[in-house]
Design a protein around this motif. Structure first.
Motif, PDB file in Angstrom:
ATOM      1  N   VAL A  12       9.590 -25.596  11.436  1.00 28.05           N
ATOM      2  CA  VAL A  12       9.298 -26.876  12.179  1.00 28.05           C
ATOM      3  C   VAL A  12       8.428 -27.668  11.183  1.00 28.05           C
ATOM      4  CG1 VAL A  12       7.934 -27.800  14.274  1.00 28.05           C
ATOM      5  CG2 VAL A  12       9.435 -25.755  14.590  1.00 28.05           C
ATOM      6  N   VAL A  13       7.784 -27.062  10.329  1.00 26.49           N
ATOM      7  CA  VAL A  13       6.912 -27.627   9.497  1.00 26.49           C
ATOM      8  C   VAL A  13       7.956 -28.244   8.627  1.00 26.49           C
ATOM      9  CG1 VAL A  13       5.378 -27.632   7.738  1.00 26.49           C
ATOM     10  CG2 VAL A  13       4.884 -26.676   9.542  1.00 26.49           C
ATOM     11  N   ALA A  14       8.767 -27.473   7.968  1.00 23.00           N
ATOM     12  CA  ALA A  14      10.121 -28.189   7.018  1.00 23.00           C
ATOM     13  C   ALA A  14      10.731 -29.266   7.790  1.00 23.00           C
ATOM     14  CB  ALA A  14      10.879 -26.981   6.737  1.00 23.00           C
ATOM     15  N   GLU A  15      11.074 -29.055   8.825  1.00 21.38           N
ATOM     16  CA  GLU A  15      11.886 -30.134   9.432  1.00 21.38           C
ATOM     17  C   GLU A  15      11.038 -31.427   9.833  1.00 21.38           C
ATOM     18  OE1 GLU A  15      14.170 -30.975  13.905  1.00 21.38           O
ATOM     19  OE2 GLU A  15      12.992 -29.028  13.756  1.00 21.38           O
ATOM     20  N   ALA A  16       9.840 -31.182  10.030  1.00 19.41           N
ATOM     21  CA  ALA A  16       8.870 -32.554  10.237  1.00 19.41           C
ATOM     22  C   ALA A  16       8.968 -33.173   8.707  1.00 19.41           C
ATOM     23  CB  ALA A  16       7.557 -32.264  10.533  1.00 19.41           C
ATOM     24  N   GLY A  17       8.605 -32.398   7.592  1.00 21.15           N
ATOM     25  CA  GLY A  17       8.924 -33.094   6.285  1.00 21.15           C
ATOM     26  C   GLY A  17      10.009 -33.556   6.051  1.00 21.15           C
ATOM     27  N   LEU A  18      11.316 -32.926   6.381  1.00 19.80           N
ATOM     28  CA  LEU A  18      12.491 -33.574   6.126  1.00 19.80           C
ATOM     29  C   LEU A  18      12.592 -34.540   6.948  1.00 19.80           C
ATOM     30  CD1 LEU A  18      15.165 -33.174   4.593  1.00 19.80           C
ATOM     31  CD2 LEU A  18      15.886 -31.878   6.574  1.00 19.80           C
ATOM     32  N   LEU A  19      12.543 -34.801   8.261  1.00 21.05           N
ATOM     33  CA  LEU A  19      12.656 -35.787   9.040  1.00 21.05           C
ATOM     34  C   LEU A  19      11.832 -37.087   8.529  1.00 21.05           C
ATOM     35  CD1 LEU A  19      12.715 -34.682  12.723  1.00 21.05           C
ATOM     36  CD2 LEU A  19      14.582 -35.648  11.369  1.00 21.05           C
ATOM     37  N   ALA A  20      10.428 -36.818   7.914  1.00 23.53           N
ATOM     38  CA  ALA A  20       9.773 -38.069   7.533  1.00 23.53           C
ATOM     39  C   ALA A  20      10.289 -38.726   6.370  1.00 23.53           C
ATOM     40  CB  ALA A  20       8.518 -37.357   7.205  1.00 23.53           C
ATOM     41  N   THR A  33       5.911 -41.348  13.683  1.00 27.69           N
ATOM     42  CA  THR A  33       5.132 -40.983  14.640  1.00 27.69           C
ATOM     43  C   THR A  33       5.731 -40.327  15.740  1.00 27.69           C
ATOM     44  OG1 THR A  33       4.985 -43.077  15.516  1.00 27.69           O
ATOM     45  CG2 THR A  33       3.234 -42.542  13.994  1.00 27.69           C
ATOM     46  N   SER A  34       6.964 -41.064  16.269  1.00 27.46           N
ATOM     47  CA  SER A  34       7.431 -40.386  17.492  1.00 27.46           C
ATOM     48  C   SER A  34       8.397 -38.961  17.293  1.00 27.46           C
ATOM     49  CB  SER A  34       8.524 -41.345  18.171  1.00 27.46           C
ATOM     50  OG  SER A  34       9.617 -41.586  17.005  1.00 27.46           O
ATOM     51  N   ASP A  35       8.714 -38.937  16.099  1.00 28.72           N
ATOM     52  CA  ASP A  35       9.468 -37.509  15.897  1.00 28.72           C
ATOM     53  C   ASP A  35       8.360 -36.691  15.517  1.00 28.72           C
ATOM     54  OD1 ASP A  35      11.947 -38.984  15.272  1.00 28.72           O
ATOM     55  OD2 ASP A  35      11.592 -39.185  13.031  1.00 28.72           O
ATOM     56  N   LEU A  36       7.211 -36.995  15.094  1.00 33.13           N
ATOM     57  CA  LEU A  36       5.994 -35.894  14.918  1.00 33.13           C
ATOM     58  C   LEU A  36       5.621 -35.489  16.187  1.00 33.13           C
ATOM     59  CD1 LEU A  36       4.292 -37.016  11.786  1.00 33.13           C
ATOM     60  CD2 LEU A  36       5.891 -35.254  11.755  1.00 33.13           C
ATOM     61  N   ALA A  37       5.374 -36.609  17.184  1.00 30.96           N
ATOM     62  CA  ALA A  37       4.877 -36.284  18.429  1.00 30.96           C
ATOM     63  C   ALA A  37       5.846 -35.287  19.065  1.00 30.96           C
ATOM     64  CB  ALA A  37       4.681 -37.430  19.266  1.00 30.96           C
ATOM     65  N   TYR A  38       7.202 -35.432  18.993  1.00 30.83           N
ATOM     66  CA  TYR A  38       8.101 -34.562  19.658  1.00 30.83           C
ATOM     67  C   TYR A  38       8.073 -33.259  18.966  1.00 30.83           C
ATOM     68  CZ  TYR A  38      12.921 -32.852  20.740  1.00 30.83           C
ATOM     69  OH  TYR A  38      13.870 -31.976  21.076  1.00 30.83           O
ATOM     70  N   ASP A  76       4.566 -38.571  23.398  1.00 24.75           N
ATOM     71  CA  ASP A  76       5.866 -38.600  23.177  1.00 24.75           C
ATOM     72  C   ASP A  76       6.737 -39.321  24.209  1.00 24.75           C
ATOM     73  OD1 ASP A  76       8.658 -38.336  21.895  1.00 24.75           O
ATOM     74  OD2 ASP A  76       8.701 -36.333  23.214  1.00 24.75           O
ATOM     75  N   ILE A  77       6.328 -39.116  25.510  1.00 22.50           N
ATOM     76  CA  ILE A  77       6.939 -39.513  26.785  1.00 22.50           C
ATOM     77  C   ILE A  77       6.609 -40.983  26.888  1.00 22.50           C
ATOM     78  CG2 ILE A  77       6.929 -39.460  29.167  1.00 22.50           C
ATOM     79  CD1 ILE A  77       8.683 -37.250  28.093  1.00 22.50           C
ATOM     80  N   MET A  78       5.440 -41.255  26.319  1.00 20.63           N
ATOM     81  CA  MET A  78       4.983 -42.854  26.536  1.00 20.63           C
ATOM     82  C   MET A  78       5.882 -43.651  25.674  1.00 20.63           C
ATOM     83  SD  MET A  78       1.125 -42.540  26.885  1.00 20.63           S
ATOM     84  CE  MET A  78       0.506 -43.927  26.383  1.00 20.63           C
ATOM     85  N   ARG A  79       5.968 -43.095  24.411  1.00 23.96           N
ATOM     86  CA  ARG A  79       6.776 -43.909  23.215  1.00 23.96           C
ATOM     87  C   ARG A  79       8.410 -44.134  23.746  1.00 23.96           C
ATOM     88  NH1 ARG A  79       4.992 -45.329  18.359  1.00 23.96           N
ATOM     89  NH2 ARG A  79       7.019 -45.188  17.558  1.00 23.96           N
ATOM     90  N   ARG A  80       8.877 -43.000  24.699  1.00 28.80           N
ATOM     91  CA  ARG A  80      10.146 -43.082  24.677  1.00 28.80           C
ATOM     92  C   ARG A  80      10.439 -44.105  25.902  1.00 28.80           C
ATOM     93  NH1 ARG A  80      13.451 -38.099  23.888  1.00 28.80           N
ATOM     94  NH2 ARG A  80      12.167 -36.863  22.498  1.00 28.80           N
ATOM     95  N   PHE A  81       9.310 -44.188  26.698  1.00 27.14           N
ATOM     96  CA  PHE A  81       9.495 -45.069  27.943  1.00 27.14           C
ATOM     97  C   PHE A  81       9.144 -46.678  27.501  1.00 27.14           C
ATOM     98  CE2 PHE A  81       8.678 -41.647  31.229  1.00 27.14           C
ATOM     99  CZ  PHE A  81       9.674 -41.833  31.733  1.00 27.14           C
ATOM    100  N   ARG A  82       8.407 -46.736  26.325  1.00 26.78           N
ATOM    101  CA  ARG A  82       8.216 -48.143  25.861  1.00 26.78           C
ATOM    102  C   ARG A  82       9.468 -48.539  25.112  1.00 26.78           C
ATOM    103  NH1 ARG A  82       2.965 -47.075  22.550  1.00 26.78           N
ATOM    104  NH2 ARG A  82       1.617 -46.438  24.578  1.00 26.78           N
ATOM    105  N   LYS A  83      10.318 -47.781  24.610  1.00 25.10           N
ATOM    106  CA  LYS A  83      11.464 -47.887  23.872  1.00 25.10           C
ATOM    107  C   LYS A  83      12.532 -48.325  24.740  1.00 25.10           C
ATOM    108  CE  LYS A  83      11.361 -45.242  19.513  1.00 25.10           C
ATOM    109  NZ  LYS A  83      12.117 -44.194  18.946  1.00 25.10           N
ATOM    110  N   SER A  84      12.451 -47.831  25.856  1.00 26.37           N
ATOM    111  CA  SER A  84      13.664 -47.945  26.968  1.00 26.37           C
ATOM    112  C   SER A  84      13.339 -49.488  27.685  1.00 26.37           C
ATOM    113  CB  SER A  84      13.862 -46.857  27.853  1.00 26.37           C
ATOM    114  OG  SER A  84      12.483 -46.524  28.641  1.00 26.37           O
ATOM    115  N   ALA A  85      12.033 -49.924  27.722  1.00 29.08           N
ATOM    116  CA  ALA A  85      11.751 -50.900  28.735  1.00 29.08           C
ATOM    117  C   ALA A  85      11.796 -52.029  28.103  1.00 29.08           C
ATOM    118  CB  ALA A  85      10.321 -50.684  29.079  1.00 29.08           C
TER     119      ALA A  85
END
Length: 85
Positions: A12-20, A33-38, A76-85
């Motif tokens: 998971v730590v490696a995935e976070a680094g790769l995604l970043a 930030t949304s990737d890391l929150a997830y 994470d949920i708050m960021r997803r709802f803001r994106k969809s609105a």
């Protein structure tokens, strides 16, 4: 069983680094930030399970990790709802 959890936590730590790194390379740094929150919510839950399995520690550290997982999940949920609105 804790060895498996340790491997998953490292992945998971490696995935976070790769995604970043990929987000920065693709000029999408604002999405880090949304990737890391997830990832953080699951990471904290796995860490709480590992601590509960391996330690005869007080309940407080496990509750703290579960609380951090909940906060990450809410963020994470708050960021997803803001994106969809």
């Amino acid at each position: 069983m804790t060895t498996l959890l340790d491997i998953i936590l490292v992945l998971v730590v490696a995935e976070a680094g790769l995604l970043a790194a990929l987000r920065v390379r693709n000029n999408e740094a604002s999405a880090i930030t949304s990737d890391l929150a997830y990832l953080a919510s699951g990471f904290f839950l796995m860490l709480a399970v590992r601590l509960a399995w391996t330690e005869s520690s007080p309940v407080l550290p496990v509750l703290a990790l579960v609380t951090l997982a909940g906060i990450s999940h809410i963020f994470d949920i708050m960021r997803r709802f803001r994106k969809s609105a």
